[in-house]
Design an enzyme around this catalytic site. Structure first.
Site, PDB file in Angstrom:
ATOM      1  N   GLN A 167      41.854  39.777  35.039  1.00 40.17           N
ATOM      2  CA  GLN A 167      42.839  40.530  35.819  1.00 40.17           C
ATOM      3  C   GLN A 167      42.173  41.280  36.963  1.00 40.17           C
ATOM      4  O   GLN A 167      42.665  41.286  38.094  1.00 40.17           O
ATOM      5  CB  GLN A 167      43.570  41.527  34.912  1.00 40.17           C
ATOM      6  CG  GLN A 167      44.586  40.915  33.974  1.00 40.17           C
ATOM      7  CD  GLN A 167      45.175  41.952  33.053  1.00 40.17           C
ATOM      8  OE1 GLN A 167      44.520  42.429  32.122  1.00 40.17           O
ATOM      9  NE2 GLN A 167      46.417  42.343  33.301  1.00 40.17           N
ATOM     10  N   GLU A 168      41.056  41.907  36.650  1.00 47.61           N
ATOM     11  CA  GLU A 168      40.350  42.677  37.681  1.00 47.61           C
ATOM     12  C   GLU A 168      39.923  41.776  38.827  1.00 47.61           C
ATOM     13  O   GLU A 168      40.039  42.146  40.008  1.00 47.61           O
ATOM     14  CB  GLU A 168      39.136  43.371  37.055  1.00 47.61           C
ATOM     15  CG  GLU A 168      38.448  44.353  37.972  1.00 47.61           C
ATOM     16  CD  GLU A 168      37.297  45.081  37.287  1.00 47.61           C
ATOM     17  OE1 GLU A 168      36.518  45.754  37.992  1.00 47.61           O
ATOM     18  OE2 GLU A 168      37.170  44.969  36.051  1.00 47.61           O
TER      19      GLU A 168
END
Length: 611
Positions: free
Chosen positions: A222-223
């Protein structure tokens, strides 16, 4: 008397009144045909007026109106944000990293109603043109043993943000608290205890739009996706108009049976090295086979049925490969190795400051202590950049397999001749904070500068630091470990990710177009991607009402005047016709025998004559 002629006898009073009315009607009122002619004439004149004067106005006005609405909706970036603007929306993202936490305040105007475009989100700036951001230390993961203090820890950040956002906007301002690698390395139970304290206490003290799902530990994947979204948004890569000379690519959108490829701007890849983890993310074609755990397929647009913003991005995150984590692994390794050698050969290297262990990854003559107090090791820097690179290579865990990167993870082929990458966090700090080489990356120049820094006496480096020759946010910790981190960054880029040493399309950045680009920007863009649906619906209704109001006030005023004029003319005609009918009925009541004469086809009766 007998020979006297009397008009009063020839014309009775009622008949005299009727004749007088009829004469007046014919003198004063037009005939029915004349009235029809006059009415038609006015209608023709009105139609002629509409065609020549008014007929062209609605189309031109609609064009101007559309331009007007778009002009209002597309607010350009400004140095400071007008918090009194009621059309501005706000959002908060708290980045809970490994070394500290930061709150970022974002703002955006109303969506312009075009489903092809994203929200125009930008970082809020105060009246001094400074970004509205606040950082605290240490990282929230340090509260693993005291999770009940998590809300107290985060309180200063949210209080700071609340002061910059109008109070009436708090209830509609989304707040996201997203934790990264520092929290990911904690046991699940400790993570959940910290998150639960935040979920419980924050709504008590703040009125932001906040739910349980708004606080979480995000994955490295996600990051990486958020970082990729953030930089490409700032670069304008999601604006698919390709008439500005930028490089374009043909993209087959994943899913569906689409036969023709979309032609859109070539997106940029992202390299991000934090304190604990490192990520790489770049767009890959539909034909590239990638494992699902390394692939992110998402629609960044607000309409799931549109493919303009569908992307297929390779994302790999490497926990433990950040700058600080790598240094810790390195220190643990040399401590263990030195202890083994000392025990094996009966030596005491590093146990005392008089006999330190030589470390090529520290500046020359820097004396440092590493390890726990019960296992403290004294090390002395030799400042050898090339040797440092060599001793760090085993920590990359590379394999001999093709198309692999750190830890043997698969990496799709990169077209280095037709690609662009941006490096953030340590990629920028390592090149800029001390070496002052941020921006366009040149491997040979960077290696030469890093080599010179490492070889410089620590005493000299400290004097330069005290004189303020380095970047204002470069601290002593950066000065001490710049040699190690510059070597680690170089190896990760060229050995780990296999970027050629002559690669020319990497930019290391903190600000892009004077904007601080963090993965938090991509996070709020992704998490608010459906908000334009609300604004599009409101904009559509607003557009209809505004069009009606403007048309009514500008164009339809002409129509209204003409309609009123026609109504007045028609009313006059109807009134005149009614008068004629009234007078005819009056005349008929004055001579009641006239009706039978007409019905029987007889001539006029003989009038009595008084002689």
């Amino acid at each position: 008397m007998m020979g006297r002629f009397s008009f009063s006898c020839l014309f009775p009073a009622s008949w005299h009144f009727s004749m007088t009315s009829q004469i007046l009607q014919r003198l004063l009122l037009p005939s029915f045909r004349q009235l029809i002619f006059i009415g038609l004439l006015f209608l023709l004149l009105g139609a002629f007026y509409l065609v020549l004067v008014v007929g062209k106005l609605p189309t031109s006005w609609i064009k101007k109106e559309n331009h007007f609405h778009r002009h209002l909706a597309r607010v350009t970036d400004v140095d400071s944000t007008d918090a009194t603007n009621p059309d501005l929306n706000y959002g908060l993202v708290v980045d809970c990293g490994s070394s500290g936490s930061r709150v970022y305040v974002y703002c955006w105007p109303r969506h312009n109603g075009d489903p092809h475009e994203l929200l125009n989100i930008r970082q809020m700036r105060d009246q001094n043109r400074k970004s509205v951001v606040m950082k605290i230390k240490p990282g929230i993961s340090k509260l693993a043993q005291t999770p009940e203090k998590a809300s107290d820890y985060i309180y200063p950040l949210l209080s700071f943000a609340a002061e910059h956002i109008p109070k009436n906007k708090h209830i509609e301002t989304p707040l996201y608290i997203l934790c990264t690698a520092g929290m990911r390395i904690l046991p699940q139970s400790q993570q959940e205890a910290i998150l639960e304290d935040l979920r419980t206490d924050i709504p008590v003290h703040f009125n932001f739009l906040f739910s349980d799902s708004h606080v979480e530990v995000i994955s490295g994947k996600q990051e990486g996706v958020y970082a990729w979204i953030g930089i490409n948004f700032v670069l304008g890569k999601f604006n698919h108009a390709h008439n500005d000379g930028e490089a374009v690519v043909e993209v087959n959108v994943p899913g569906g049976d689409q036969q023709e490829a979309l032609v859109r701007k070539r997106t940029a890849g992202v390299l991000d090295m934090g304190g604990v983890s490192t990520q790489i993310a770049f767009e890959v074609p539909k034909t590239e086979e990638v494992a699902k755990n390394l692939l992110a397929e998402f629609n960044l647009g607000c309409d799931a049925h549109r493919t303009d913003h569908v992307y297929r991005v390779y994302v790999a995150t490497f926990l433990g490969y950040g700058g600080n984590a790598a240094r810790q692994s390195y220190e643990e390794s040399i401590i263990k190795l030195t202890a083994t050698r000392n025990k094996l050969f009966g030596q005491h290297i590093g146990e005392m400051a008089e006999s330190p262990l030589l470390d090529p990854c520290l500046p020359k003559d820097l004396l440092d202590q590493i390890g726990a107090p019960e296992q403290k090791l004294h090390v002395l820097g030799t400042g050898d950049f090339d040797q440092c690179r060599r001793v760090l290579q085993p920590f990359l865990n590379r394999t001999n397999e093709t198309q692999t990167s750190l830890s043997g993870i698969f990496q799709p082929a990169i077209d280095y001749n037709n690609s662009q990458f941006y490096g953030f966090s340590e990629f920028y700090y390592c090149t800029e904070d001390v070496l002052r080489m941020g921006g366009d990356y040149n491997a040979s120049k960077y290696a030469q500068a890093a080599k010179g820094y490492c070889a410089t006496q620590w005493k000299t480096l400290r004097e330069r630091f005290d004189s303020g020759l380095y970047a204002s946010h470069a601290d002593l910790h950066r000065l001490q470990y710049q040699c190690f981190k510059s070597a680690w960054m170089y190896e990760v880029l060229h050995t780990g990710f296999s970027f050629p040493s002559d690669y020319k399309n990497l930019k290391t950045a903190f600000l892009v177009y004077d904007k601080e680009v963090q993965w938090t920007l991509g996070a709020i863009l992704f998490r608010t991607r459906f908000l334009p649906l609300r604004d599009i619906q409101q904009e559509s209704l607003k557009g209809v009402h505004a069009h009606w109001r403007h048309s009514f006030s500008f164009v339809n005023n002409h129509y209204l005047l003409l309609v009123c004029f026609f109504i007045v003319v028609l009313s006059i005609i109807l009134y005149v016709l009614r008068l004629r009918r009234i007078h005819r009925r009056a005349a008929q009541r004055c001579s009641p025998s006239s009706v039978p004469w007409l019905e029987e086809g007889l001539g006029s009766p003989t009038l009595p004559i008084n002689l």
